[in-house]
Design an enzyme around this catalytic site. Structure first.
Site, PDB file in Angstrom:
ATOM      1  N   SER A  66       0.825  -1.213   0.000  1.00  0.00           N
ATOM      2  CA  SER A  66       0.000   0.000   0.000  1.00  0.00           C
ATOM      3  C   SER A  66       0.857   1.259   0.000  1.00  0.00           C
ATOM      4  CB  SER A  66      -0.923   0.017   1.223  1.00  0.00           C
ATOM      5  OG  SER A  66      -1.593  -1.205   1.350  1.00  0.00           O
TER       6      SER A  66
HETATM    7  N1  SAH Z   1      -0.502  -4.766   3.976  1.00  0.00           N
HETATM    8  C1  SAH Z   1       0.101  -5.278   2.791  1.00  0.00           C
HETATM    9  C2  SAH Z   1      -0.724  -4.963   1.580  1.00  0.00           C
HETATM   10  C3  SAH Z   1      -0.903  -6.159   0.733  1.00  0.00           C
HETATM   11  S1  SAH Z   1      -2.107  -6.040  -0.540  1.00  0.00           S
HETATM   12  C4  SAH Z   1       1.530  -4.813   2.665  1.00  0.00           C
HETATM   13  O1  SAH Z   1       1.990  -4.010   3.498  1.00  0.00           O
HETATM   14  O2  SAH Z   1       2.214  -5.272   1.749  1.00  0.00           O
HETATM   15  C5  SAH Z   1      -3.461  -6.874   0.178  1.00  0.00           C
HETATM   16  C6  SAH Z   1      -3.275  -8.316   0.464  1.00  0.00           C
HETATM   17  O3  SAH Z   1      -4.542  -8.814   0.909  1.00  0.00           O
HETATM   18  C7  SAH Z   1      -2.862  -9.194  -0.710  1.00  0.00           C
HETATM   19  O4  SAH Z   1      -1.662  -9.821  -0.411  1.00  0.00           O
HETATM   20  C8  SAH Z   1      -4.011 -10.206  -0.830  1.00  0.00           C
HETATM   21  O5  SAH Z   1      -3.596 -11.510  -1.185  1.00  0.00           O
HETATM   22  C9  SAH Z   1      -4.582 -10.180   0.572  1.00  0.00           C
HETATM   23  N2  SAH Z   1      -5.940 -10.688   0.716  1.00  0.00           N
HETATM   24  C10 SAH Z   1      -7.023 -10.483  -0.074  1.00  0.00           C
HETATM   25  N3  SAH Z   1      -8.090 -11.150   0.427  1.00  0.00           N
HETATM   26  C11 SAH Z   1      -7.666 -11.768   1.556  1.00  0.00           C
HETATM   27  C12 SAH Z   1      -8.300 -12.616   2.515  1.00  0.00           C
HETATM   28  N4  SAH Z   1      -9.573 -12.991   2.425  1.00  0.00           N
HETATM   29  N5  SAH Z   1      -7.553 -13.077   3.551  1.00  0.00           N
HETATM   30  C13 SAH Z   1      -6.251 -12.738   3.678  1.00  0.00           C
HETATM   31  N6  SAH Z   1      -5.607 -11.972   2.802  1.00  0.00           N
HETATM   32  C14 SAH Z   1      -6.302 -11.472   1.753  1.00  0.00           C
END
Ligand code: SAH
Length: 274
Positions: free
Chosen positions: A117
């Site tokens: 993000s």
């Molecule tokens: N906070 C993260 C942002 C990652 S993007 C960082 O600092 O890098 C969002 C993430 O949410 C992705 O990796 C995606 O696979 C995950 N995601 C989406 N749906 C999800 C779910 N139901 N349970 C767990 N993770 C999920």
């Protein structure tokens, strides 16, 4: 990949809350704070982080500080959040080819179609979480659930402002990547879980705060159930016009109180694991 990671700046859990969280202090102001006015006293235990990483051609501490000043100028006021972000080396969470963009205020690809993000959004969401009634006695959040570990960056930031963090990821490849990224940091109060975050994570409940890094049509019931009374959820949700906005939900004696904030662009919240 730069395998020569210096040890993480020392016990992430030892960050003491700022003694003087004065919103009028330099960082809370919209104008560019002078360097000499910066008072990140809470970051003392992390001073090792200011050593420039070798092999990345980047004066990491300086560019990170520049980013943090920008976040303050953009209106992020919570000094504990700014301080935590000053201490987490974002360039350690992105691929080598993207290291030079790590301190730009932008989201970046982390593989498997997902993104780390934008720093401003990370700061904003954690700041919103901390504006709830959910702070534990010493000014930190209590138990926090993060949905969507991704590369683990936000989880590391959260670990500095919370007693305990549970972070769940549904994609095995990213779960493994986050583990690898976070291992050298040795964060004792951070637990990584591979699973479907739409179901929350019952074992750590009740949570004082739940934060989602992926946006669904609505906030899953499990999150509402697993939130402690007085707790707060901050999550992106799809709005009527098919875009996304941040939603804040407080669990109060009188029921759930929901408010909508600015538009955001997150990857979709998906069910199941992969
Ligand atoms: N906070 C993260 C942002 C990652 S993007 C960082 O600092 O890098 C969002 C993430 O949410 C992705 O990796 C995606 O696979 C995950 N995601 C989406 N749906 C999800 C779910 N139901 N349970 C767990 N993770 C999920």
């Amino acid at each position: 990949m730069n395998k020569e990671r210096p040890k993480f700046p020392l016990q992430l859990d030892s960050l003491e809350p700022k003694k003087n969280l004065n919103p009028q202090s330099a960082l809370g102001k919209k104008s560019l704070p002078l360097k000499s006015n910066l008072n990140f006293s809470s970051t003392k235990p992390f001073k090792g982080v200011f050593e420039s990483p070798t092999g990345v051609g980047l004066d990491s501490a300086a560019v990170r500080e520049h980013l943090i000043r920008k976040l303050a100028e953009q209106g992020i006021e919570d000094e504990l959040v700014l301080s935590a972000m000053l201490n987490v080396e974002r360039h350690k969470f992105v691929d080598t080819a993207l290291v030079n963009q790590a301190y730009e205020d932008t989201s970046l690809p982390i593989g498997l179609g997902q993104t780390i993000s934008k720093p401003n959004v990370v700061a904003r969401m954690i700041e919103l979480l901390r504006r709830g009634k959910n702070l534990s006695i010493n000014g930190k959040l209590g138990r926090v659930l993060e949905i969507g570990t991704g590369c683990g960056y936000q989880a590391a930031v959260l670990s500095l402002v919370s007693k305990e963090v549970y972070s769940i990821e549904r994609l095995k490849g990213l779960f493994e990547k986050a583990k690898e990224n976070l291992r050298p940091l040795r964060v004792p109060n951070l637990h990584l879980i591979f699973g479907d975050g739409m179901l929350g994570y019952e074992s750590g409940a009740p949570y004082s705060a739940i934060i989602a890094a992926a946006g669904g049509e609505s906030v899953p019931q499990a999150w509402l159930d697993q939130l402690a009374l007085g707790g707060r959820i901050v999550a992106p949700v799809v709005t009527q016009n098919k875009s996304q906005a941040l939603v804040v939900i407080d669990k109060t004696e009188a029921g759930f109180v929901k408010s909508f904030f600015e538009p955001v662009h997150f990857v979709p919240l998906k069910s199941g694991i992969n």
